[in-house]
Design a protein around this motif. Structure first.
Motif, PDB file in Angstrom:
ATOM      1  N   SER A  50       0.817  -1.212   0.000  1.00 12.23           N
ATOM      2  CA  SER A  50       0.000   0.000   0.000  1.00 12.23           C
ATOM      3  C   SER A  50       0.853   1.265   0.000  1.00 12.23           C
ATOM      4  O   SER A  50       0.476   2.281  -0.596  1.00 12.23           O
ATOM      5  CB  SER A  50      -0.924   0.008   1.227  1.00 12.23           C
ATOM      6  OG  SER A  50      -1.811  -1.089   1.191  1.00 12.23           O
ATOM      7  N   LEU A  51       2.008   1.204   0.654  1.00 14.63           N
ATOM      8  CA  LEU A  51       2.865   2.378   0.710  1.00 14.63           C
ATOM      9  C   LEU A  51       3.348   2.812  -0.668  1.00 14.63           C
ATOM     10  O   LEU A  51       3.586   3.997  -0.907  1.00 14.63           O
ATOM     11  CB  LEU A  51       4.076   2.107   1.616  1.00 14.63           C
ATOM     12  CG  LEU A  51       3.836   2.257   3.119  1.00 14.63           C
ATOM     13  CD1 LEU A  51       5.066   1.841   3.906  1.00 14.63           C
ATOM     14  CD2 LEU A  51       3.451   3.690   3.475  1.00 14.63           C
ATOM     15  N   LEU A  52       3.451   1.857  -1.601  1.00 11.88           N
ATOM     16  CA  LEU A  52       3.871   2.220  -2.957  1.00 11.88           C
ATOM     17  C   LEU A  52       2.782   3.013  -3.670  1.00 11.88           C
ATOM     18  O   LEU A  52       3.078   3.877  -4.494  1.00 11.88           O
ATOM     19  CB  LEU A  52       4.223   0.969  -3.753  1.00 11.88           C
ATOM     20  CG  LEU A  52       5.504   0.243  -3.329  1.00 11.88           C
ATOM     21  CD1 LEU A  52       5.807  -0.906  -4.276  1.00 11.88           C
ATOM     22  CD2 LEU A  52       6.695   1.196  -3.280  1.00 11.88           C
ATOM     23  N   PHE A  53       1.520   2.732  -3.346  1.00 10.09           N
ATOM     24  CA  PHE A  53       0.436   3.513  -3.939  1.00 10.09           C
ATOM     25  C   PHE A  53       0.409   4.918  -3.350  1.00 10.09           C
ATOM     26  O   PHE A  53       0.136   5.897  -4.057  1.00 10.09           O
ATOM     27  CB  PHE A  53      -0.902   2.808  -3.717  1.00 10.09           C
ATOM     28  CG  PHE A  53      -1.054   1.542  -4.499  1.00 10.09           C
ATOM     29  CD1 PHE A  53      -1.278   1.586  -5.873  1.00 10.09           C
ATOM     30  CD2 PHE A  53      -0.954   0.307  -3.890  1.00 10.09           C
ATOM     31  CE1 PHE A  53      -1.414   0.425  -6.619  1.00 10.09           C
ATOM     32  CE2 PHE A  53      -1.080  -0.860  -4.622  1.00 10.09           C
ATOM     33  CZ  PHE A  53      -1.306  -0.801  -5.990  1.00 10.09           C
ATOM     34  N   ILE A  54       0.703   5.039  -2.049  1.00 12.86           N
ATOM     35  CA  ILE A  54       0.791   6.356  -1.430  1.00 12.86           C
ATOM     36  C   ILE A  54       1.954   7.135  -2.050  1.00 12.86           C
ATOM     37  O   ILE A  54       1.835   8.323  -2.363  1.00 12.86           O
ATOM     38  CB  ILE A  54       0.980   6.227   0.092  1.00 12.86           C
ATOM     39  CG1 ILE A  54      -0.229   5.525   0.714  1.00 12.86           C
ATOM     40  CG2 ILE A  54       1.199   7.598   0.737  1.00 12.86           C
ATOM     41  CD1 ILE A  54      -0.063   5.207   2.191  1.00 12.86           C
ATOM     42  N   HIS A  55       3.060   6.443  -2.234  1.00 16.44           N
ATOM     43  CA  HIS A  55       4.225   7.038  -2.902  1.00 16.44           C
ATOM     44  C   HIS A  55       3.845   7.568  -4.276  1.00 16.44           C
ATOM     45  O   HIS A  55       4.189   8.696  -4.649  1.00 16.44           O
ATOM     46  CB  HIS A  55       5.318   5.968  -3.012  1.00 16.44           C
ATOM     47  CG  HIS A  55       6.352   6.229  -4.058  1.00 16.44           C
ATOM     48  ND1 HIS A  55       7.383   7.121  -3.888  1.00 16.44           N
ATOM     49  CD2 HIS A  55       6.519   5.717  -5.301  1.00 16.44           C
ATOM     50  CE1 HIS A  55       8.143   7.142  -4.973  1.00 16.44           C
ATOM     51  NE2 HIS A  55       7.641   6.296  -5.850  1.00 16.44           N
ATOM     52  N   GLY A  56       3.098   6.766  -5.038  1.00 15.11           N
ATOM     53  CA  GLY A  56       2.670   7.181  -6.369  1.00 15.11           C
ATOM     54  C   GLY A  56       1.759   8.390  -6.339  1.00 15.11           C
ATOM     55  O   GLY A  56       1.870   9.294  -7.179  1.00 15.11           O
ATOM     56  N   TRP A  62       3.193  16.096  -7.294  1.00 13.90           N
ATOM     57  CA  TRP A  62       4.320  16.925  -7.724  1.00 13.90           C
ATOM     58  C   TRP A  62       4.249  17.198  -9.224  1.00 13.90           C
ATOM     59  O   TRP A  62       4.589  18.291  -9.683  1.00 13.90           O
ATOM     60  CB  TRP A  62       5.646  16.253  -7.371  1.00 13.90           C
ATOM     61  CG  TRP A  62       6.831  17.108  -7.731  1.00 13.90           C
ATOM     62  CD1 TRP A  62       7.581  17.063  -8.867  1.00 13.90           C
ATOM     63  CD2 TRP A  62       7.365  18.182  -6.950  1.00 13.90           C
ATOM     64  NE1 TRP A  62       8.563  18.018  -8.851  1.00 13.90           N
ATOM     65  CE2 TRP A  62       8.459  18.730  -7.682  1.00 13.90           C
ATOM     66  CE3 TRP A  62       7.047  18.725  -5.704  1.00 13.90           C
ATOM     67  CZ2 TRP A  62       9.218  19.792  -7.199  1.00 13.90           C
ATOM     68  CZ3 TRP A  62       7.809  19.786  -5.234  1.00 13.90           C
ATOM     69  CH2 TRP A  62       8.870  20.307  -5.970  1.00 13.90           C
ATOM     70  N   VAL A  63       3.828  16.201  -9.997  1.00  9.85           N
ATOM     71  CA  VAL A  63       3.690  16.392 -11.446  1.00  9.85           C
ATOM     72  C   VAL A  63       2.661  17.485 -11.735  1.00  9.85           C
ATOM     73  O   VAL A  63       2.864  18.334 -12.607  1.00  9.85           O
ATOM     74  CB  VAL A  63       3.285  15.078 -12.140  1.00  9.85           C
ATOM     75  CG1 VAL A  63       3.049  15.312 -13.633  1.00  9.85           C
ATOM     76  CG2 VAL A  63       4.376  14.023 -11.954  1.00  9.85           C
ATOM     77  N   VAL A  64       1.555  17.469 -10.982  1.00  9.82           N
ATOM     78  CA  VAL A  64       0.538  18.512 -11.143  1.00  9.82           C
ATOM     79  C   VAL A  64       1.139  19.873 -10.811  1.00  9.82           C
ATOM     80  O   VAL A  64       0.975  20.851 -11.556  1.00  9.82           O
ATOM     81  CB  VAL A  64      -0.677  18.225 -10.239  1.00  9.82           C
ATOM     82  CG1 VAL A  64      -1.665  19.392 -10.294  1.00  9.82           C
ATOM     83  CG2 VAL A  64      -1.370  16.934 -10.667  1.00  9.82           C
ATOM     84  N   ALA A  94       7.846  15.191   1.901  1.00  8.05           N
ATOM     85  CA  ALA A  94       7.154  13.901   1.926  1.00  8.05           C
ATOM     86  C   ALA A  94       7.665  12.986   0.818  1.00  8.05           C
ATOM     87  O   ALA A  94       7.773  11.765   0.994  1.00  8.05           O
ATOM     88  CB  ALA A  94       5.648  14.117   1.783  1.00  8.05           C
ATOM     89  N   MET A  95       8.003  13.567  -0.327  1.00 13.14           N
ATOM     90  CA  MET A  95       8.507  12.784  -1.454  1.00 13.14           C
ATOM     91  C   MET A  95       9.837  12.120  -1.121  1.00 13.14           C
ATOM     92  O   MET A  95      10.086  10.968  -1.495  1.00 13.14           O
ATOM     93  CB  MET A  95       8.661  13.675  -2.687  1.00 13.14           C
ATOM     94  CG  MET A  95       7.336  14.092  -3.301  1.00 13.14           C
ATOM     95  SD  MET A  95       7.546  15.374  -4.557  1.00 13.14           S
ATOM     96  CE  MET A  95       8.490  14.497  -5.812  1.00 13.14           C
ATOM     97  N   VAL A  96      10.702  12.837  -0.410  1.00  9.24           N
ATOM     98  CA  VAL A  96      11.991  12.260  -0.028  1.00  9.24           C
ATOM     99  C   VAL A  96      11.778  11.037   0.852  1.00  9.24           C
ATOM    100  O   VAL A  96      12.370   9.966   0.628  1.00  9.24           O
ATOM    101  CB  VAL A  96      12.866  13.306   0.695  1.00  9.24           C
ATOM    102  CG1 VAL A  96      14.123  12.658   1.267  1.00  9.24           C
ATOM    103  CG2 VAL A  96      13.237  14.440  -0.255  1.00  9.24           C
ATOM    104  N   VAL A  97      10.916  11.174   1.842  1.00  5.56           N
ATOM    105  CA  VAL A  97      10.638  10.065   2.760  1.00  5.56           C
ATOM    106  C   VAL A  97      10.023   8.884   2.010  1.00  5.56           C
ATOM    107  O   VAL A  97      10.444   7.729   2.173  1.00  5.56           O
ATOM    108  CB  VAL A  97       9.702  10.519   3.902  1.00  5.56           C
ATOM    109  CG1 VAL A  97       9.293   9.331   4.769  1.00  5.56           C
ATOM    110  CG2 VAL A  97      10.380  11.586   4.749  1.00  5.56           C
ATOM    111  N   GLY A 133      15.894  16.594  -2.978  1.00  7.97           N
ATOM    112  CA  GLY A 133      15.617  17.296  -1.735  1.00  7.97           C
ATOM    113  C   GLY A 133      16.532  18.481  -1.521  1.00  7.97           C
ATOM    114  O   GLY A 133      16.090  19.554  -1.087  1.00  7.97           O
ATOM    115  N   GLY A 134      17.814  18.306  -1.854  1.00  7.56           N
ATOM    116  CA  GLY A 134      18.760  19.399  -1.689  1.00  7.56           C
ATOM    117  C   GLY A 134      18.474  20.567  -2.620  1.00  7.56           C
ATOM    118  O   GLY A 134      18.535  21.735  -2.210  1.00  7.56           O
ATOM    119  N   LEU A 135      18.134  20.258  -3.877  1.00  9.36           N
ATOM    120  CA  LEU A 135      17.856  21.327  -4.839  1.00  9.36           C
ATOM    121  C   LEU A 135      16.551  22.051  -4.519  1.00  9.36           C
ATOM    122  O   LEU A 135      16.457  23.270  -4.680  1.00  9.36           O
ATOM    123  CB  LEU A 135      17.803  20.739  -6.256  1.00  9.36           C
ATOM    124  CG  LEU A 135      19.146  20.279  -6.829  1.00  9.36           C
ATOM    125  CD1 LEU A 135      18.951  19.590  -8.179  1.00  9.36           C
ATOM    126  CD2 LEU A 135      20.111  21.449  -6.971  1.00  9.36           C
TER     127      LEU A 135
END
Length: 241
Positions: A50-56, A62-64, A94-97, A133-135
């Motif tokens: 399920s975490l992969l769907f949350i990741h997606g 971000w794409v939006v 959140a994306m980094v995590v 994340g750094g950029l």
């Protein structure tokens, strides 16, 4: 008329269509790539964690944002752009995590693409999301300097194009050269901004020297990092958990 023309020229410099166009192309790559695999991912048996769907879902946001933010700048909606920008900073964190979590799950559950050795996959994903994340962090801190901000944010998104490119291209057919092909395509996007600068400004902005430089450096060290003792130990630990 002279002052009006000068104002129009200034506006065109602060809201160039290039950044919107490049964002649309990158969004198309990501959407096009994932559209080839997402239907099967939902029908997979056993199902994906399920975490992969949350990741997606988080990365889809971000794409939006990738398209909405330069659109707002192009239209002159600076205030709304800034409001969404702070939400974007939280989203990036959140994306980094989630990217690190997804990388762990993919290796643990043997979901690594066949064209990548697990060690390369681990190093490439980890370095890529840390560069992102750094950029983004640098871009947010320099948000008052529009010339730096927009270039760093473009570079940040370029740094995470790999998964979309990997799904869009026939990576299996490239064999051992697959990582190099992916890196090459990513660099084409990374160099688009500097090329535009050279064409319009006759010089490359310093933001690209940092942004593209960091992306290139992360690619150059991916191999050594992947096969270093710490990464091999981490890979063994993930497989054993």
């Amino acid at each position: 008329m002279t002052s009006i023309d000068a104002t129009a020229r200034a506006a065109s410099r602060t809201r160039p269509a290039f950044y919107l166009i490049l964002s649309l192309v990158m969004a198309a790559v990501i959407i096009g790539g994932f559209s080839r695999t997402v239907p099967d991912d939902f029908r997979a048996s056993p199902g994906l964690p399920s975490l992969l769907f949350i990741h997606g879902a988080i990365f889809s946001l971000w794409v939006v944002l990738l398209v909405v933010q330069p659109t707002l700048i192009f239209r002159g909606s600076i205030r709304l752009h800034r409001r969404l920008g702070m939400a974007g900073a939280v989203l990036a964190a959140a994306m980094v995590v989630m990217a690190l979590t997804a990388t762990y799950l993919s290796i643990h559950d043997n979901l690594v693409p066949s064209f990548f050795p697990p060690a390369i996959f681990l190093a490439m994903n980890t370095l890529g999301i840390l560069v992102f994340g750094g950029l983004v962090t640098a871009g947010v801190k320099l948000r008052r300097k529009a010339d730096w901000h927009r270039r760093l944010m473009i570079c940040a998104t370029v740094s995470i194009l790999g998964p979309g490119i990997g799904r869009l291209l026939p990576m299996d057919s490239f064999g051992r050269a697959a990582p190099m092909v992916m890196f090459g395509v990513i660099m084409l996007f990374a160099l688009a901004g500097p090329a535009y600068d050279l064409f319009t400004r006759r010089r490359v902005h310093a933001a690209y020297l940092w942004g593209v430089g960091v992306i290139m450096a992360s690619m150059l060290i991916t191999g050594p990092v992947a096969f270093s003792p710490p990464t091999q130990a981490l890979l063994a630990w993930i497989h054993s958990t």
